[in-house]
Design a protein around this motif. Structure first.
Motif, PDB file in Angstrom:
ATOM      1  N   MET A 245       0.816  -1.216   0.000  1.00 55.36           N
ATOM      2  CA  MET A 245       0.000   0.000   0.000  1.00 55.36           C
ATOM      3  C   MET A 245       0.848   1.264   0.000  1.00 55.36           C
ATOM      4  N   VAL A 246       1.927   1.241   0.765  1.00 50.20           N
ATOM      5  CA  VAL A 246       2.715   2.468   0.963  1.00 50.20           C
ATOM      6  C   VAL A 246       3.959   2.506   0.084  1.00 50.20           C
ATOM      7  N   GLU A 247       4.046   1.601  -0.878  1.00 51.91           N
ATOM      8  CA  GLU A 247       5.252   1.540  -1.707  1.00 51.91           C
ATOM      9  C   GLU A 247       5.494   2.851  -2.444  1.00 51.91           C
ATOM     10  N   VAL A 248       4.436   3.436  -3.016  1.00 53.49           N
ATOM     11  CA  VAL A 248       4.600   4.695  -3.736  1.00 53.49           C
ATOM     12  C   VAL A 248       4.993   5.809  -2.778  1.00 53.49           C
ATOM     13  N   LEU A 249       4.339   5.870  -1.616  1.00 46.26           N
ATOM     14  CA  LEU A 249       4.680   6.900  -0.631  1.00 46.26           C
ATOM     15  C   LEU A 249       6.107   6.783  -0.132  1.00 46.26           C
ATOM     16  N   SER A 250       6.606   5.563  -0.038  1.00 48.59           N
ATOM     17  CA  SER A 250       7.988   5.391   0.424  1.00 48.59           C
ATOM     18  C   SER A 250       8.974   5.940  -0.624  1.00 48.59           C
ATOM     19  N   LEU A 251       8.565   5.914  -1.894  1.00 48.08           N
ATOM     20  CA  LEU A 251       9.416   6.456  -2.964  1.00 48.08           C
ATOM     21  C   LEU A 251       9.239   7.965  -3.125  1.00 48.08           C
ATOM     22  N   ASP A 252       8.005   8.430  -2.885  1.00 49.46           N
ATOM     23  CA  ASP A 252       7.687   9.857  -3.048  1.00 49.46           C
ATOM     24  C   ASP A 252       6.729  10.273  -1.945  1.00 49.46           C
ATOM     25  N   PRO A 253       7.249  10.753  -0.814  1.00 48.91           N
ATOM     26  CA  PRO A 253       6.391  11.131   0.311  1.00 48.91           C
ATOM     27  C   PRO A 253       5.397  12.242  -0.014  1.00 48.91           C
ATOM     28  N   THR A 254       5.581  12.943  -1.120  1.00 52.71           N
ATOM     29  CA  THR A 254       4.654  14.014  -1.477  1.00 52.71           C
ATOM     30  C   THR A 254       3.470  13.517  -2.312  1.00 52.71           C
ATOM     31  N   ALA A 255       3.505  12.217  -2.679  1.00 56.61           N
ATOM     32  CA  ALA A 255       2.429  11.664  -3.505  1.00 56.61           C
ATOM     33  C   ALA A 255       1.112  11.713  -2.742  1.00 56.61           C
ATOM     34  N   ARG A 256       0.027  11.891  -3.470  1.00 56.64           N
ATOM     35  CA  ARG A 256      -1.302  11.938  -2.857  1.00 56.64           C
ATOM     36  C   ARG A 256      -2.236  11.003  -3.599  1.00 56.64           C
ATOM     37  N   TRP A 257      -3.207  10.455  -2.851  1.00 54.43           N
ATOM     38  CA  TRP A 257      -4.192   9.551  -3.429  1.00 54.43           C
ATOM     39  C   TRP A 257      -5.018  10.349  -4.426  1.00 54.43           C
TER      40      TRP A 257
END
Length: 257
Positions: A245-257
Motif C-alpha cells: 500500500m505504501v510503496e509509492v509513498l515510500s518512494l515519493d512522500p509528497t504523492a497523494r491519493w
C-alpha cells in the motif's frame, strides 16, 4: 442530519473506519490480479472491482477527515480495524473467487443497512457503493454458479467455504466500545448486525444448496479466536499488504491519493 461525524457518536466513526479498512485491504489484494488473471475477462473484471473498492475506501475515509492519505496509509498497524478475511493474499484464483463471493454478498447487506442513514453523508456514500456492489455480486455469483455445475469446481471451491466463512463472520462485528444498539437507535444503521449477518448467511447457504452443500458455520456467528481484526490485532499477512500500500509513498512522500 449532518455531513460530519454525529456529535457524541464516536461509535459511528469507528464503524466507518472498519468499513473503510475492509475496502482498502480488499481493493489492494484484488489489485494483485491485474495482468495475472486466469483469463482476460477476469483480469479486467477484478481490476475494475479493485478500483471500485478502493474508491469506496477513499469516500469513507473522506467522511472522517480531510487527510485521506494519513487515514489510509499513515496509521500504525494496531490502529487498523480491517477484518482478517480482507487481509488474506488469496493468490490462488479459487480462493479469490470464494472470498469475492462471501465479501460482496456481505457488502450488499451492509451497504443496504446504511443507505438511509441519519448520517446523511454516509447514506449518500452507501447508496453509490450499493449499486456497484450489486454489480460485483452478480459477477461473483454468476461465475460461482457456473463452476459449481462441474465436478472439478465443486472439488476445488466448496472446501474453501468452510475455510473462509468463519473469518467472514467478522465482517458483521464492530470495533470494541462501539455499540450496535446505539447505532441503530441513532438511525446510523437501519438494522441490527445480527439481522444483517443472518441475511448474509442465508444468501450464502442458498448459493451452494443446489449442489447439496452446507457450509460449516460457527455457532452464533462467532469468529475464530485468532480473528480479532476489529480490536486492532493484525493477521500475519497485514505487514506485507501494508508494504504494498505504501510503496509509492515510500518512494515519493509528497504523492497523494
Amino acid at each position: 442530519m449532518t455531513d460530519s461525524v454525529p456529535e457524541g457518536m464516536d461509535g459511528a466513526r469507528e464503524m466507518v473506519l472498519a468499513l473503510a479498512d475492509d475496502e482498502l485491504c480488499i481493493g489492494q489484494n484484488l489489485a494483485w490480479w491485474i495482468a495475472v488473471g486466469p483469463f482476460l475477462e477476469e483480469d479486467l473484471a477484478l481490476t475494475s472491482i479493485s478500483q471500485d473498492e478502493l474508491g469506496h475506501a477513499r469516500a469513507l475515509y473522506g467522511l472522517l477527515g480531510d487527510d485521506v492519505d494519513a487515514l489510509a496509509y499513515g496509521r500504525q498497524a494496531h490502529e487498523y480495524r480491517s477484518a482478517h478475511l480482507t487481509e488474506l493474499p488469496c493468490r490462488d484464483w479459487g480462493e479469490t473467487l470464494v472470498r469475492h463471493f462471501l465479501y460482496d454478498t456481505a457488502e450488499t447487506v451492509r451497504w443496504a443497512a446504511l443507505a438511509d442513514s441519519s448520517w446523511e453523508a454516509l447514506g449518500a456514500v452507501a447508496r453509490r457503493a450499493l449499486a456497484e456492489e450489486r454489480s460485483h455480486l452478480r459477477h461473483a455469483s454468476g461465475l460461482l454458479s457456473r463452476l459449481l455445475r462441474t465436478e472439478a469446481g465443486c472439488t476445488q471451491l466448496l472446501p474453501l467455504f468452510d475455510q473462509f466463512t468463519p473469518l467472514a463472520c467478522e465482517l458483521f462485528e464492530l470495533p470494541p466500545d462501539c455499540s450496535a444498539d446505539d447505532l441503530v437507535a441513532a438511525g446510523i444503521v437501519a438494522r441490527p448486525l445480527s439481522d444483517q449477518r443472518a441475511e448474509w448467511q442465508s444468501a450464502v447457504d442458498d448459493a451452494v444448496a443446489s449442489v447439496g452443500y452446507q457450509p460449516q458455520w460457527p455457532a452464533d456467528g462467532a469468529t475464530p479466536a485468532s480473528a480479532s481484526g476489529r480490536a486492532g490485532q493484525r493477521s500475519a499477512h497485514f505487514a506485507a499488504l501494508h508494504a504494498e500500500m505504501v510503496e509509492v509513498l515510500s518512494l515519493d512522500p509528497t504523492a497523494r491519493w
